[in-house]
Design a protein around this motif. Sequence first.
Motif, PDB file in Angstrom:
ATOM      1  N   SER A   1       0.824  -1.202   0.000  1.00  0.00           N
ATOM      2  CA  SER A   1       0.000   0.000   0.000  1.00  0.00           C
ATOM      3  C   SER A   1       0.863   1.259   0.000  1.00  0.00           C
ATOM      4  CB  SER A   1      -0.914  -0.011   1.220  1.00  0.00           C
ATOM      5  OG  SER A   1      -0.154  -0.020   2.413  1.00  0.00           O
ATOM      6  N   TYR A   2       0.434   2.215  -0.760  1.00  0.00           N
ATOM      7  CA  TYR A   2       1.080   3.526  -0.788  1.00  0.00           C
ATOM      8  C   TYR A   2       0.099   4.523  -1.379  1.00  0.00           C
ATOM      9  CZ  TYR A   2       1.890   3.306  -5.875  1.00  0.00           C
ATOM     10  OH  TYR A   2       1.727   3.239  -7.237  1.00  0.00           O
ATOM     11  N   ALA A   3       0.355   5.797  -1.164  1.00  0.00           N
ATOM     12  CA  ALA A   3      -0.430   6.875  -1.754  1.00  0.00           C
ATOM     13  C   ALA A   3       0.438   7.598  -2.774  1.00  0.00           C
ATOM     14  CB  ALA A   3      -0.908   7.834  -0.670  1.00  0.00           C
ATOM     15  N   ALA A   4      -0.164   8.502  -3.503  1.00  0.00           N
ATOM     16  CA  ALA A   4       0.585   9.300  -4.470  1.00  0.00           C
ATOM     17  C   ALA A   4       0.105  10.743  -4.423  1.00  0.00           C
ATOM     18  CB  ALA A   4       0.425   8.741  -5.884  1.00  0.00           C
ATOM     19  N   VAL A   5       1.057  11.661  -4.413  1.00  0.00           N
ATOM     20  CA  VAL A   5       0.769  13.093  -4.515  1.00  0.00           C
ATOM     21  C   VAL A   5       1.475  13.603  -5.759  1.00  0.00           C
ATOM     22  CG1 VAL A   5       1.144  15.354  -3.471  1.00  0.00           C
ATOM     23  CG2 VAL A   5       0.435  13.426  -2.037  1.00  0.00           C
ATOM     24  N   VAL A   6       0.699  14.136  -6.696  1.00  0.00           N
ATOM     25  CA  VAL A   6       1.217  14.611  -7.981  1.00  0.00           C
ATOM     26  C   VAL A   6       1.129  16.131  -7.986  1.00  0.00           C
ATOM     27  CG1 VAL A   6       0.940  14.533 -10.478  1.00  0.00           C
ATOM     28  CG2 VAL A   6       0.509  12.477  -9.114  1.00  0.00           C
ATOM     29  N   LEU A   7       2.262  16.783  -8.200  1.00  0.00           N
ATOM     30  CA  LEU A   7       2.353  18.244  -8.125  1.00  0.00           C
ATOM     31  C   LEU A   7       2.209  18.833  -9.520  1.00  0.00           C
ATOM     32  CD1 LEU A   7       5.353  18.547  -5.638  1.00  0.00           C
ATOM     33  CD2 LEU A   7       2.930  18.120  -5.157  1.00  0.00           C
ATOM     34  N   ALA A   8       1.124  19.586  -9.730  1.00  0.00           N
ATOM     35  CA  ALA A   8       0.793  20.078 -11.072  1.00  0.00           C
ATOM     36  C   ALA A   8       0.583  21.584 -11.108  1.00  0.00           C
ATOM     37  CB  ALA A   8      -0.462  19.369 -11.591  1.00  0.00           C
ATOM     38  N   GLY A   9       1.170  22.305 -10.160  1.00  0.00           N
ATOM     39  CA  GLY A   9       0.881  23.733 -10.086  1.00  0.00           C
ATOM     40  C   GLY A   9       1.990  24.650 -10.533  1.00  0.00           C
ATOM     41  N   GLY A  10       2.989  24.143 -11.255  1.00  0.00           N
ATOM     42  CA  GLY A  10       4.109  24.977 -11.689  1.00  0.00           C
ATOM     43  C   GLY A  10       3.698  26.038 -12.688  1.00  0.00           C
ATOM     44  N   ALA A  11       4.527  27.085 -12.781  1.00  0.00           N
ATOM     45  CA  ALA A  11       4.190  28.219 -13.646  1.00  0.00           C
ATOM     46  C   ALA A  11       4.576  28.002 -15.098  1.00  0.00           C
ATOM     47  CB  ALA A  11       4.881  29.482 -13.125  1.00  0.00           C
ATOM     48  N   ALA A  12       5.452  27.050 -15.403  1.00  0.00           N
ATOM     49  CA  ALA A  12       5.889  26.764 -16.781  1.00  0.00           C
ATOM     50  C   ALA A  12       6.345  28.035 -17.493  1.00  0.00           C
ATOM     51  CB  ALA A  12       4.765  26.090 -17.565  1.00  0.00           C
TER      52      ALA A  12
ATOM     53  N   VAL B   1       6.985  22.855  -2.270  1.00  0.00           N
ATOM     54  CA  VAL B   1       6.877  22.519  -0.850  1.00  0.00           C
ATOM     55  C   VAL B   1       5.482  22.850  -0.332  1.00  0.00           C
ATOM     56  CG1 VAL B   1       7.763  23.010   1.462  1.00  0.00           C
ATOM     57  CG2 VAL B   1       9.356  22.750  -0.452  1.00  0.00           C
ATOM     58  N   ALA B   2       4.968  24.021  -0.702  1.00  0.00           N
ATOM     59  CA  ALA B   2       3.591  24.357  -0.330  1.00  0.00           C
ATOM     60  C   ALA B   2       2.614  23.352  -0.928  1.00  0.00           C
ATOM     61  CB  ALA B   2       3.260  25.775  -0.794  1.00  0.00           C
ATOM     62  N   ALA B   3       2.899  22.906  -2.160  1.00  0.00           N
ATOM     63  CA  ALA B   3       2.039  21.914  -2.808  1.00  0.00           C
ATOM     64  C   ALA B   3       2.124  20.568  -2.102  1.00  0.00           C
ATOM     65  CB  ALA B   3       2.421  21.771  -4.278  1.00  0.00           C
ATOM     66  N   THR B   4       3.314  20.202  -1.656  1.00  0.00           N
ATOM     67  CA  THR B   4       3.473  18.952  -0.913  1.00  0.00           C
ATOM     68  C   THR B   4       2.649  18.987   0.369  1.00  0.00           C
ATOM     69  OG1 THR B   4       5.685  18.572  -1.813  1.00  0.00           O
ATOM     70  CG2 THR B   4       5.132  17.460   0.256  1.00  0.00           C
ATOM     71  N   ALA B   5       2.683  20.106   1.072  1.00  0.00           N
ATOM     72  CA  ALA B   5       1.904  20.235   2.302  1.00  0.00           C
ATOM     73  C   ALA B   5       0.417  20.077   2.017  1.00  0.00           C
ATOM     74  CB  ALA B   5       2.178  21.580   2.959  1.00  0.00           C
ATOM     75  N   ALA B   6      -0.065  20.690   0.938  1.00  0.00           N
ATOM     76  CA  ALA B   6      -1.485  20.570   0.588  1.00  0.00           C
ATOM     77  C   ALA B   6      -1.842  19.140   0.232  1.00  0.00           C
ATOM     78  CB  ALA B   6      -1.801  21.511  -0.574  1.00  0.00           C
ATOM     79  N   GLY B   7      -0.963  18.460  -0.499  1.00  0.00           N
ATOM     80  CA  GLY B   7      -1.237  17.088  -0.882  1.00  0.00           C
ATOM     81  C   GLY B   7      -1.259  16.140   0.301  1.00  0.00           C
ATOM     82  N   LEU B   8      -0.288  16.274   1.204  1.00  0.00           N
ATOM     83  CA  LEU B   8      -0.244  15.385   2.364  1.00  0.00           C
ATOM     84  C   LEU B   8      -1.462  15.577   3.255  1.00  0.00           C
ATOM     85  CD1 LEU B   8       3.498  15.381   3.531  1.00  0.00           C
ATOM     86  CD2 LEU B   8       2.348  13.888   1.906  1.00  0.00           C
ATOM     87  N   ALA B   9      -2.023  16.789   3.258  1.00  0.00           N
ATOM     88  CA  ALA B   9      -3.195  17.055   4.090  1.00  0.00           C
ATOM     89  C   ALA B   9      -4.404  16.232   3.670  1.00  0.00           C
ATOM     90  CB  ALA B   9      -3.533  18.544   4.046  1.00  0.00           C
TER      91      ALA B   9
ATOM     92  N   PRO C   1      -5.361   8.979   7.327  1.00  0.00           N
ATOM     93  CA  PRO C   1      -4.511   9.027   8.527  1.00  0.00           C
ATOM     94  C   PRO C   1      -3.528   7.870   8.642  1.00  0.00           C
ATOM     95  CG  PRO C   1      -6.786   9.541   9.093  1.00  0.00           C
ATOM     96  CD  PRO C   1      -6.798   9.072   7.672  1.00  0.00           C
ATOM     97  N   ASP C   2      -3.876   6.710   8.089  1.00  0.00           N
ATOM     98  CA  ASP C   2      -3.002   5.545   8.251  1.00  0.00           C
ATOM     99  C   ASP C   2      -2.012   5.369   7.104  1.00  0.00           C
ATOM    100  OD1 ASP C   2      -4.902   4.929   6.360  1.00  0.00           O
ATOM    101  OD2 ASP C   2      -5.318   2.908   7.122  1.00  0.00           O
ATOM    102  N   THR C   3      -1.895   6.342   6.216  1.00  0.00           N
ATOM    103  CA  THR C   3      -0.964   6.250   5.096  1.00  0.00           C
ATOM    104  C   THR C   3       0.470   6.406   5.600  1.00  0.00           C
ATOM    105  OG1 THR C   3      -2.603   7.215   3.608  1.00  0.00           O
ATOM    106  CG2 THR C   3      -0.318   7.186   2.850  1.00  0.00           C
ATOM    107  N   THR C   4       1.331   5.487   5.234  1.00  0.00           N
ATOM    108  CA  THR C   4       2.720   5.538   5.706  1.00  0.00           C
ATOM    109  C   THR C   4       3.725   5.819   4.587  1.00  0.00           C
ATOM    110  OG1 THR C   4       2.972   3.136   5.461  1.00  0.00           O
ATOM    111  CG2 THR C   4       2.237   3.969   7.613  1.00  0.00           C
ATOM    112  N   ARG C   5       3.365   5.548   3.323  1.00  0.00           N
ATOM    113  CA  ARG C   5       4.291   5.749   2.210  1.00  0.00           C
ATOM    114  C   ARG C   5       3.581   6.536   1.116  1.00  0.00           C
ATOM    115  NH1 ARG C   5       6.537   0.036   0.331  1.00  0.00           N
ATOM    116  NH2 ARG C   5       4.319  -0.280  -0.077  1.00  0.00           N
ATOM    117  N   VAL C   6       4.316   7.454   0.506  1.00  0.00           N
ATOM    118  CA  VAL C   6       3.708   8.269  -0.539  1.00  0.00           C
ATOM    119  C   VAL C   6       4.709   8.495  -1.664  1.00  0.00           C
ATOM    120  CG1 VAL C   6       4.365  10.447   0.612  1.00  0.00           C
ATOM    121  CG2 VAL C   6       2.464  10.427  -1.038  1.00  0.00           C
ATOM    122  N   ALA C   7       4.255   8.320  -2.890  1.00  0.00           N
ATOM    123  CA  ALA C   7       5.038   8.725  -4.056  1.00  0.00           C
ATOM    124  C   ALA C   7       4.809  10.210  -4.272  1.00  0.00           C
ATOM    125  CB  ALA C   7       4.600   7.934  -5.287  1.00  0.00           C
TER     126      ALA C   7
END
Length: 222
Positions: free
Chosen positions: A3-14, A72-80, A84-90
Amino acid sequence: MGSYAAVVLAGGAARRMGGVDKPALPVGGRSMRDRVLAAVADAAPRVLVGPAEAVPPGVRITREDPPGGGPVAATAAGLALLDPDTTRVALLAADLPLLTRAAIGELLAHLDPDGRRAASEGAAEPGRGAGPAGPQRPFDGVCFVDADGRRQSLCGVWRVAALRAGLDRLTAERDGDLAGASVRALLGGLLVGEVPWGGAGPPPWFDCDTDEDVRRAEEWVR
């Protein structure tokens, strides 16, 4: 894979691509964002941080605070949004059109203490997670490293507790403002396993920062 979760960061300015919605650009007839989400189809939950008009069913969507505040701000939003029981995240950038489930499986295997190969913590000796007299502690996370030794930190798998500890530390250091913080600062002090890509095909961490990068990715997926 376990089991694992995934957080995909898609908010860059390009900025180097004129400010387009880069993850929405197609590679091989499919948006880069959807290709990354497909590579983690077995993750639960999958969280997309950034603008998105349409995503696969079950994908949770959020935005960083403030919008455009950086990874980093995006990571914080994704982890939120993780259970609660998630231990690993891509933790993944959304512009990795060559990412595969096999590559994610490779990372998950190396996060396991029995599967680790090489580690580094700042300038620490590779392979060492504790003092000579003590056992090696498990990695806090693993990520791919390219042929020049550069970590591909947004193509990695991490222990949720370690990332949250890093976020708490940075939040305190920056008086609560994570906007503009660097991924290097977030991961500072973590024990990171560096995984060279040994699979067939192009490197899964190849990201598309320019139009030329998109053309190269198109050639690879033909």
